[in-house]
Enzyme design. Structure first.
Site, PDB file in Angstrom:
ATOM      1  N   THR A  54       0.820  -1.204   0.000  1.00  0.00           N
ATOM      2  CA  THR A  54       0.000   0.000   0.000  1.00  0.00           C
ATOM      3  C   THR A  54       0.857   1.258   0.000  1.00  0.00           C
ATOM      4  O   THR A  54       0.410   2.319  -0.436  1.00  0.00           O
ATOM      5  CB  THR A  54      -0.948  -0.002   1.207  1.00  0.00           C
ATOM      6  OG1 THR A  54      -1.655  -1.249   1.225  1.00  0.00           O
ATOM      7  CG2 THR A  54      -1.946   1.130   1.140  1.00  0.00           C
ATOM      8  N   TYR A 142       4.901 -12.382   4.800  1.00  0.00           N
ATOM      9  CA  TYR A 142       3.704 -11.914   4.088  1.00  0.00           C
ATOM     10  C   TYR A 142       3.404 -12.907   2.976  1.00  0.00           C
ATOM     11  O   TYR A 142       4.110 -12.965   1.969  1.00  0.00           O
ATOM     12  CB  TYR A 142       3.979 -10.522   3.533  1.00  0.00           C
ATOM     13  CG  TYR A 142       2.826  -9.819   2.863  1.00  0.00           C
ATOM     14  CD1 TYR A 142       1.517 -10.266   2.966  1.00  0.00           C
ATOM     15  CD2 TYR A 142       3.059  -8.663   2.128  1.00  0.00           C
ATOM     16  CE1 TYR A 142       0.483  -9.605   2.355  1.00  0.00           C
ATOM     17  CE2 TYR A 142       2.025  -7.978   1.513  1.00  0.00           C
ATOM     18  CZ  TYR A 142       0.742  -8.453   1.625  1.00  0.00           C
ATOM     19  OH  TYR A 142      -0.287  -7.788   1.012  1.00  0.00           O
ATOM     20  N   LYS A 170       1.595 -12.639   8.160  1.00  0.00           N
ATOM     21  CA  LYS A 170       0.462 -11.901   7.597  1.00  0.00           C
ATOM     22  C   LYS A 170      -0.101 -12.774   6.489  1.00  0.00           C
ATOM     23  O   LYS A 170       0.521 -12.944   5.440  1.00  0.00           O
ATOM     24  CB  LYS A 170       0.907 -10.547   7.056  1.00  0.00           C
ATOM     25  CG  LYS A 170      -0.222  -9.772   6.360  1.00  0.00           C
ATOM     26  CD  LYS A 170       0.288  -8.504   5.696  1.00  0.00           C
ATOM     27  CE  LYS A 170      -0.830  -7.805   4.925  1.00  0.00           C
ATOM     28  NZ  LYS A 170      -0.342  -6.613   4.192  1.00  0.00           N
ATOM     29  N   VAL A 210      -3.281  -6.616   9.638  1.00  0.00           N
ATOM     30  CA  VAL A 210      -2.503  -5.608   8.918  1.00  0.00           C
ATOM     31  C   VAL A 210      -3.452  -5.048   7.870  1.00  0.00           C
ATOM     32  O   VAL A 210      -3.811  -5.735   6.919  1.00  0.00           O
ATOM     33  CB  VAL A 210      -1.236  -6.192   8.270  1.00  0.00           C
ATOM     34  CG1 VAL A 210      -0.466  -5.089   7.545  1.00  0.00           C
ATOM     35  CG2 VAL A 210      -0.356  -6.853   9.330  1.00  0.00           C
TER      36      VAL A 210
END
Length: 312
Positions: A54, A142, A170, A210
């Protein structure tokens, strides 16, 4: 921010994957970054990812990333965990970014599965172990096959969990069975990587989320995480249902970085909604469903272009 049990977690519990504010001409706006980080922590975040997906990490220079880590750490590092997005698809580059993040004062790092290359699972293990060995920063893995091109198999995750520097996952592949096995068989702190799955993941034992949507609804996400952590699932469901159209607005129509910046601009938090190519601003037709979802949530355009919750 009020003290909560989650404050002891090494990665936090409500972690916002921060956008990277830019100036009108596309340079990194470090003052706006510091202000946004402070606002998010004031409103309830106890962790921030800096230069993640992001944050448009793929269009940031290494020096910009290191400066972002430093600015956020200096601004809120005494009140929240600063998690540097260091992962790339080039292992030696990821190693270098891990060292830069440590030097800049980050507390931890978010490391994505190597993307595009499509390594074997043995290659995935070797990549993460090399990054873990490069610094003292703990790692949140992730797992997002929609972007990386490959999943991390459950067997691989169980193996990686044996590394003492790998402390969290995550998960963004929406595989409840796989998450359940990781929760049951490891001591990893698991985080939902999908905003809309925060409640079911936490019901199974995840410690938080998250989030991208938490940029624009921080207090609500704080309430959801705290209720789920306390086992108050009646309240957690109430907040989950209220957040659903906001999550759809941010996450389902245009890229999250674009929608989050646009809404933050409408809220008056950011001076602009500039993104770097290949991301572009939404056109009117792309923006209409975003605003429609926000209207369903009770949000509406207020005076001077701001957004307000009409049910507040």
């Amino acid at each position: 921010m009020a003290d909560t049990p989650s404050r002891t977690l090494p990665f936090g519990s409500l972690v916002t994957a921060m956008v990277t504010p830019f100036t009108a001409d596309g340079a990194v706006d470090f003052d706006a970054t510091a202000a946004l980080a402070a606002r998010l922590v004031d409103d309830g975040c106890d962790g921030l990812v800096v230069s993640g997906t992001t944050g448009e990490t793929s269009t940031l220079e290494d020096s910009e990333k290191e400066d972002l880590y430093r600015v956020v750490a200096e601004t809120v590092g005494d009140r929240a965990r600063v998690i540097a997005g260091t992962g790339t698809n080039h292992t030696s580059h990821s190693v270098e970014m891990a060292r830069r993040a440590e030097r800049a004062g980050a507390h931890a790092q978010l490391v994505v599965t190597p993307y595009y290359n499509k390594p074997t699972q043995s290659g995935v293990v070797a990549h993460f172990e090399a990054v873990a060995a490069a610094s003292d920063l703990p790692i949140m893995i992730y797992d997002i096959p929609g972007r990386s091109g490959i999943p991390i198999t459950t067997e691989t995750m169980l193996r990686l969990a044996e590394n003492p520097k790998i402390g969290a996952l995550k998960d963004a592949k929406a595989d409840f069975g796989a998450v359940t096995r990781v929760l049951a068989a490891t001591d990893l702190d698991v985080y939902s990587g999908d905003d809309g799955l925060t409640l079911p993941w936490m019901a199974a034992g995840a410690v938080g989320v998250v989030s991208v949507t938490a940029h624009v609804a921080t207090a609500a996400f704080r309430a959801l995480v705290d209720a789920a952590s306390a086992g108050d699932f009646t309240e957690a469901r109430r907040v989950h249902f209220a957040l659903d159209p906001v999550i759809r607005a941010v996450m389902t129509h245009i890229p999250g970085a674009v929608s989050a910046k646009h809404i933050l601009h409408l809220q008056g938090v950011l001076q602009n909604a500039v993104v770097r190519l290949p991301l572009v601003a939404p056109d009117r037709h792309e923006l209409e469903p975003v605003l429609a979802d926000l209207a369903e949530a009770g949000w509406d355009l207020a005076q001077q272009g701001g957004l307000r919750d009409t049910r507040a």
